[in-house]
Design a protein around this motif. Sequence first.
Motif, short mmCIF file in Angstrom:
data_model
loop_
_atom_site.label_atom_id
_atom_site.label_comp_id
_atom_site.label_asym_id
_atom_site.label_seq_id
_atom_site.Cartn_x
_atom_site.Cartn_y
_atom_site.Cartn_z
N GLU A 296 58.17 13.82 28.10
CA GLU A 296 59.00 14.85 28.73
C GLU A 296 59.38 14.43 30.16
O GLU A 296 60.53 14.56 30.59
N GLN A 383 53.49 20.46 16.67
CA GLN A 383 54.82 20.88 17.13
C GLN A 383 55.84 20.99 16.00
O GLN A 383 56.99 20.60 16.16
N TYR A 453 53.54 23.89 22.30
CA TYR A 453 54.72 24.49 21.69
C TYR A 453 55.81 24.51 22.76
O TYR A 453 55.56 24.26 23.95
N HIS A 454 57.04 24.78 22.34
CA HIS A 454 58.21 24.50 23.17
C HIS A 454 59.09 25.74 23.34
O HIS A 454 59.01 26.69 22.55
N PHE A 455 59.95 25.71 24.33
CA PHE A 455 61.00 26.70 24.41
C PHE A 455 61.91 26.51 23.20
O PHE A 455 62.08 25.39 22.71
N SER A 458 64.34 23.25 22.07
CA SER A 458 64.23 22.37 23.24
C SER A 458 62.97 21.54 23.15
O SER A 458 62.00 21.93 22.50
N LYS A 460 61.36 20.94 25.92
CA LYS A 460 60.58 21.37 27.08
C LYS A 460 59.34 22.15 26.62
O LYS A 460 59.44 23.10 25.85
N LYS A 462 56.47 24.70 26.58
CA LYS A 462 56.28 26.06 27.10
C LYS A 462 54.81 26.39 27.32
O LYS A 462 54.45 27.12 28.23
N GLY A 463 53.94 25.83 26.48
CA GLY A 463 52.52 26.09 26.58
C GLY A 463 51.78 25.35 25.49
O GLY A 463 52.35 24.50 24.80
N VAL A 588 54.55 31.44 19.88
CA VAL A 588 55.74 30.81 20.45
C VAL A 588 56.74 31.86 20.94
O VAL A 588 57.54 31.59 21.83
N GLN A 590 59.22 33.20 19.16
CA GLN A 590 60.54 32.70 18.74
C GLN A 590 60.87 33.24 17.37
O GLN A 590 60.00 33.37 16.50
#
Length: 631
Positions: A296, A383, A453-455, A458, A460, A462-463, A588, A590
């Motif tokens: 990243e 992921q 996990y990601h936005f 993306s 990026k 997230k946490g 997440v 999402q």
Amino acid sequence: MEYHVAKYGSDENPGTWDKPFLTINKAAQVAQAGDVVIVHEGIYREWVKPKNKGLSDKRRITYKAADGERVVIKGSEQVSNWEHVKDNVWKVVIPDSFFGDYNPYKLEIFGDWLVTRERRHLGEVYLNGMSFYEVNSYDELFSPPMREEVFDHGTWETVKVKNKAQTRYVWYCETDGEKTTIYANFQGHDPNSELVEINVRPSCFYPEKTGVDYITVSGFEMAHAASPWAPPTANQIGLIGPNWAKGWIIENNIIHDAKCSAISLGKEASTGENYRSTRMDKPGYQYQLEAVFLAEKLGWGKETVGSHIVRHNTIYDCGQNAIVGHMGCVFSEIHHNHIYNIGIKREFFGYEIAGIKFHAPLDTYIHHNIIHDCTLGMWCDWQTQGTRVSKNIFYENNRDLYIEVSHGPYIVDNNIFASKFSLMNWSQGGAYINNLFCGKIANLKILNRATPYHFPHSTKVKGYALIYGGDDRYYNNIFAGDGSGTAYFNGHTTSLEEYIKKTNERVGDVEEYEKVGQPVYINNNVYLNGAKAFDREEEKLVDHDHNPNVKIINEKDGLYLSINLPKGFDSFKGIIHSTDTLARARIVDQEFENPDGSKVFIDTDLLGEKHQNATGPLAKLKDGENLVKIW
């Protein structure tokens, strides 16, 4: 510009139709964005290293076999100067200069998460296309072992080898710094009068540098690469692959006999290179976490890597993977590939072997593939977010699908899992809809490894979180065997509201979330032949005594599913699911949606027909005997 390559050409030629190049690699050094390289019939023993990149999907560099012509790229060389030793054993002595700076008979298979009791080299010997087995000593050339002991996810066990006759064809090598001696037991064949090849190159089509974007490779046969072990913490080199680039299309190829991985969409070296095995100071899990954060930092994103298409390929006889990739597989589409015989030689073992093995397949769509006769069909590890596994056929695998330490949201829909072991679900946040599960299902919490996990949509981060189990959705599935079903989730909550209430009944934080089962959403499933249902499922069809006798039948005109369904199946209906009906993934935060953020609708079956509230992966299934062509 159109370049041509032919076996009667010369690399001093301009590469025109009447004056073609001799090697594909020559064309690969001059081709620019928008150019097409047409390769004519013949066997090309070379490593193609594309130098230049395409500039967009419309200005890509295309390499393709000439229409109607068989073009083979091999990482092997033919060897014919064999000397008879005794009995069926022969030897060949090769100067090390023959191999250049890559000698697969000096290099051993090595790396993180590899498990083996015996040393194994990257080299290989082939007789008329059949690969041999390596043995540990000169004496074993004359009395080869039958190789029945294998390592399967943490334990050594004895299994039947599919082709015991082939295990008699063995080889052994010795090196002294100046020459390499290869011994082989040819079981009565004369190696000087038949085709004998040894692999000498790690790849057949693979750039040496990263960032060579927008390449198409179409219509070739590619084989015999000494590709190294490809864990997620190393430079993942394959027989073919983009080497950390964007926008490749790999299509309509026949790819086989990669020592480890055939197609690599994976990680490059700068974010880690087998540090667990070389430094031994931290677990591989920790180095894998570092690889994600370092990637990243170095610019891993949709603008720089991924968005590949791998379609309509036949991939077989590889030691580790048909398709592998960590992070480099993001935003890709993998479809209509036929994958088989992966990992079944059992010469080496480890935790990275599967027909398809992806880490971080963010927003990756894997559909309409047929995967069979593999130690593990598909493994989505870490992921698995925005991923969709849809309308694939799995059979005769040791295990069909494994989803590990992921938080979702991911969708598994309209697949046939026909092996004796259908699913290992060591994750959370999944939606399993309209599948046929014929074998065992194993669920597990993972409370000692937090994974990222990601936005949404993306790379990026997230946490990161542990795997608490649950937060899964099971709708409209057919569970067709003992050891299958959803009863594992008995005791879990069934709504986010109930979960919130239970986790807040006492004062606390993390420890309270560990005690309460995450919500599960389970309804409208069919349970047959001993499969057990979730105790709070409201609408279900259960017939423990009915054996559906599921079979995958391979006929000349295609593949068929045979299944016997109980009385009452016709009238038992599920509902069509979409973004609107699927509770969002909790950790997440999402929604279940398409990569572009639009709503997803799971309304067509494996064959593309409208579901009309049907249960299972085929809309036309009915009471009684069914025989449906599925491929």
